[in-house]
Design an enzyme around this catalytic site. Structure first.
Site, PDB file in Angstrom:
ATOM      1  N   HIS A 245      51.851  30.292 -27.169  1.00 53.51           N
ATOM      2  CA  HIS A 245      51.200  30.549 -28.460  1.00 53.51           C
ATOM      3  C   HIS A 245      49.923  29.739 -28.529  1.00 53.51           C
ATOM      4  O   HIS A 245      49.866  28.627 -28.007  1.00 53.51           O
ATOM      5  CB  HIS A 245      52.141  30.165 -29.620  1.00 53.51           C
ATOM      6  CG  HIS A 245      51.732  30.787 -30.915  1.00 53.51           C
ATOM      7  ND1 HIS A 245      50.809  30.212 -31.749  1.00 53.51           N
ATOM      8  CD2 HIS A 245      52.105  31.957 -31.499  1.00 53.51           C
ATOM      9  CE1 HIS A 245      50.636  30.994 -32.798  1.00 53.51           C
ATOM     10  NE2 HIS A 245      51.402  32.066 -32.677  1.00 53.51           N
ATOM     11  N   GLU A 304      57.964  36.644 -30.962  1.00 62.75           N
ATOM     12  CA  GLU A 304      58.232  37.975 -30.432  1.00 62.75           C
ATOM     13  C   GLU A 304      59.538  38.063 -29.652  1.00 62.75           C
ATOM     14  O   GLU A 304      60.104  39.141 -29.524  1.00 62.75           O
ATOM     15  CB  GLU A 304      57.067  38.418 -29.526  1.00 62.75           C
ATOM     16  CG  GLU A 304      55.715  38.381 -30.177  1.00 62.75           C
ATOM     17  CD  GLU A 304      55.480  39.529 -31.125  1.00 62.75           C
ATOM     18  OE1 GLU A 304      56.352  39.777 -31.979  1.00 62.75           O
ATOM     19  OE2 GLU A 304      54.433  40.173 -31.022  1.00 62.75           O
TER      20      GLU A 304
HETATM   21  N1  ACO Z   1      53.698  33.127 -19.434  1.00 60.84           N
HETATM   22  C1  ACO Z   1      53.114  32.526 -18.374  1.00 60.84           C
HETATM   23  N2  ACO Z   1      51.965  31.821 -18.471  1.00 60.84           N
HETATM   24  C2  ACO Z   1      51.408  31.729 -19.673  1.00 60.84           C
HETATM   25  C3  ACO Z   1      51.974  32.306 -20.808  1.00 60.84           C
HETATM   26  C4  ACO Z   1      53.164  33.032 -20.655  1.00 60.84           C
HETATM   27  N3  ACO Z   1      53.757  33.639 -21.681  1.00 60.84           N
HETATM   28  N4  ACO Z   1      51.196  32.043 -21.869  1.00 60.84           N
HETATM   29  C5  ACO Z   1      50.175  31.319 -21.426  1.00 60.84           C
HETATM   30  N5  ACO Z   1      50.296  31.119 -20.094  1.00 60.84           N
HETATM   31  C6  ACO Z   1      49.387  30.384 -19.235  1.00 60.84           C
HETATM   32  C7  ACO Z   1      48.124  31.191 -18.986  1.00 60.84           C
HETATM   33  O1  ACO Z   1      48.238  32.018 -17.855  1.00 60.84           O
HETATM   34  C8  ACO Z   1      47.099  30.108 -18.808  1.00 60.84           C
HETATM   35  O2  ACO Z   1      47.170  29.614 -17.498  1.00 60.84           O
HETATM   36  P1  ACO Z   1      45.823  29.244 -16.684  1.00 60.84           P
HETATM   37  O3  ACO Z   1      45.172  28.161 -17.495  1.00 60.84           O
HETATM   38  O4  ACO Z   1      46.331  28.810 -15.356  1.00 60.84           O
HETATM   39  O5  ACO Z   1      44.999  30.500 -16.656  1.00 60.84           O
HETATM   40  C9  ACO Z   1      47.569  28.999 -19.732  1.00 60.84           C
HETATM   41  O6  ACO Z   1      48.979  29.203 -19.928  1.00 60.84           O
HETATM   42  C10 ACO Z   1      46.886  29.047 -21.086  1.00 60.84           C
HETATM   43  O7  ACO Z   1      46.920  30.376 -21.555  1.00 60.84           O
HETATM   44  P2  ACO Z   1      45.885  30.938 -22.585  1.00 60.84           P
HETATM   45  O8  ACO Z   1      45.789  32.423 -22.431  1.00 60.84           O
HETATM   46  O9  ACO Z   1      44.606  30.169 -22.542  1.00 60.84           O
HETATM   47  O10 ACO Z   1      46.570  30.581 -23.931  1.00 60.84           O
HETATM   48  P3  ACO Z   1      46.277  31.300 -25.262  1.00 60.84           P
HETATM   49  O11 ACO Z   1      46.461  30.280 -26.319  1.00 60.84           O
HETATM   50  O12 ACO Z   1      45.004  32.030 -25.278  1.00 60.84           O
HETATM   51  O13 ACO Z   1      47.450  32.378 -25.243  1.00 60.84           O
HETATM   52  C11 ACO Z   1      49.115  33.860 -25.805  1.00 60.84           C
HETATM   53  C12 ACO Z   1      48.368  32.578 -26.220  1.00 60.84           C
HETATM   54  C13 ACO Z   1      48.119  35.013 -25.699  1.00 60.84           C
HETATM   55  C14 ACO Z   1      50.164  34.172 -26.867  1.00 60.84           C
HETATM   56  C15 ACO Z   1      49.793  33.638 -24.436  1.00 60.84           C
HETATM   57  O14 ACO Z   1      50.681  32.545 -24.499  1.00 60.84           O
HETATM   58  C16 ACO Z   1      50.495  34.886 -23.921  1.00 60.84           C
HETATM   59  O15 ACO Z   1      49.855  35.744 -23.312  1.00 60.84           O
HETATM   60  N6  ACO Z   1      51.850  35.021 -24.178  1.00 60.84           N
HETATM   61  C17 ACO Z   1      52.575  36.190 -23.785  1.00 60.84           C
HETATM   62  C18 ACO Z   1      52.339  37.325 -24.801  1.00 60.84           C
HETATM   63  C19 ACO Z   1      53.040  37.064 -26.106  1.00 60.84           C
HETATM   64  O16 ACO Z   1      54.189  36.639 -26.168  1.00 60.84           O
HETATM   65  N7  ACO Z   1      52.327  37.375 -27.205  1.00 60.84           N
HETATM   66  C20 ACO Z   1      52.828  37.219 -28.567  1.00 60.84           C
HETATM   67  C21 ACO Z   1      52.269  35.968 -29.218  1.00 60.84           C
HETATM   68  S1  ACO Z   1      52.926  35.724 -30.844  1.00 60.84           S
HETATM   69  C22 ACO Z   1      52.004  36.764 -31.812  1.00 60.84           C
HETATM   70  O17 ACO Z   1      50.860  37.056 -31.543  1.00 60.84           O
HETATM   71  C23 ACO Z   1      52.635  37.387 -32.984  1.00 60.84           C
END
Ligand code: ACO
Length: 363
Positions: A245, A304
């Protein structure tokens, strides 16, 4: 410059406070735990809209419940079969586009009713069944379940959907709420703001995750396969849906509100959900897999993950999960849009030009 606007403050809000370090969500002065499981849809709408409309007395829970019932009937009469070709979220977008635009409470109620009625109709269309008309005297959640399933909702099922909608009703300046506020800032009207919110909710990084969560649980299949499946997915560089998140650096408090709703639902049915047991094993495996794969970044379960398990337990097809999210989040989109109109200015950020320098000879 941060293209994700990380930490950029663009609004003051009285609606929700998301504390990402403590894992706390406050909705208009009340902890999520004090609201989820206690308020129905009309109750949480009345709570979050209390300062949004004049005169506020018209927005009490009982009056709202009655108005929602009448609005569901009107929205049902407006549904058009041609809107229902294509992906579910497109059907909602088209159905919303048929709702009148404006800034009043009547429009807000109409939008909430339209989303619920169209989502229920989608459930039936998906099974090749004819649409079922609303019962204006029923609660909003109970009627949505009944319209979708064709049979009266049990009190436990209606309570679980109400708890879900309360849990997802508002959450600070997430992508869809920000989109709604941007559109509202142009004075385009609540319907236009809601369509913007819905469009942002569609993506898998925001509201589109719970369907893929269920796909993941299906692919894993059994608790003993969780560790291996998660390790392989992370080794392939995949993101685990339902984890991570932007704001929370600890467990998303909404996950526990939904687990409680699930426990109540399965308690009422008298049998423990095998899907819930599988989900708990996958959560444990994912948390240790993520901690090992990304030691520098705390990635925990988000809203989620248990949304998927709860909506599945309520009998909704996974293709409708994002639509059901929109049915609850409409409360927050409307409240924020009204707040933006009342207190905000036209949203107009700046960009840094990194294109080629102007050269008249290239034209
Ligand atoms: N699984 C594996 N790795 C992850 C995940 C995940 N669920 N989430 C983040 N990471 C990793 C990214 O790959 C990134 O790695 P890197 O720096 O080596 O590239 C690092 O953690 C940081 O990720 P960001 O994308 O910068 O984090 P951000 O805050 O932008 O992302 C997000 C938040 C989009 C929710 C992300 O955690 C994700 O994609 N989760 C999976 C999708 C999901 O569950 N979405 C629902 C969110 S809740 C809502 O919106 C209602």
């Amino acid at each position: 410059m941060d293209s994700g606007l990380d930490g950029v403050v663009v609004a003051e809000t009285r609606l929700s406070d998301v504390d990402g370090q403590a894992g706390r969500l406050v909705l208009r002065g009340a902890e999520l735990d004090a609201l989820a499981g206690r308020l129905d849809f009309a109750g949480i709408a009345a709570w979050l809209w209390a300062d949004a409309f004049e005169p506020p007395a018209d927005a009490g829970p009982e009056a709202l419940a009655r108005a929602l019932g009448a609005a569901r009937v009107a929205a049902f009469a407006r549904l058009e079969p041609c809107d229902f070709d294509g992906p579910p979220i497109e059907a909602l977008r088209r159905s919303l586009a048929r709702a009148p635009d404006g800034d009043g409470l009547d429009v807000a109620i109409d939008l909430a009713a339209t989303l619920a009625v169209a989502t229920a109709a989608l459930a039936r269309s998906g099974r090749g069944e004819t649409w079922m008309p609303p019962d204006p005297t029923a609660g909003h959640a109970a009627d949505t379940i009944a319209m979708a399933g064709g049979a009266p909702a049990s009190p436990a099922a209606a309570a679980a959907l109400d708890a879900y909608w309360t849990t997802v009703s508002d959450h600070g300046l997430n992508a869809s709420t920000f989109a709604a506020r941007v559109v509202a800032s142009t004075r385009a009207g609540l319907t236009s703001a809601a369509i913007a919110g819905l469009s942002a909710l569609k993506g898998p990084l925001h509201g589109g995750a719970p369907g893929p969560v269920l796909d993941m649980l299906d692919a894993i299949g059994a608790p003993e396969r969780a560790d291996g499946w998660i390790a392989d997915a992370l080794a392939r560089g995949e993101r685990l849906m339902g984890f991570g998140h932007r704001i929370y650096r600890v467990r998303d408090p909404r996950a526990d509100a939904l687990k409680l709703a699930l426990a109540r639902l399965s308690g009422a049915s008298g049998r423990r959900s095998t899907r819930l047991e599988l989900a708990e094993s996958v959560e444990t495996a994912a948390l240790s897999g993520l901690a090992a794969a990304r030691p520098g970044r705390r990635l925990d379960v988000n809203v989620e993950f248990y949304t998927a398990v709860l909506l599945d337990a309520l009998g909704f097809d996974r293709s409708l999960f994002t639509c059901l999210f929109a049915c609850g989040r409409i409360i927050g989109w409307v409240a924020h849009a009204r707040e933006q109109i009342a207190t905000g200015r036209l949203v107009r950020p700046a960009s840094i030009y990194v294109g080629p320098p102007a050269a008249a000879s290239q034209i």
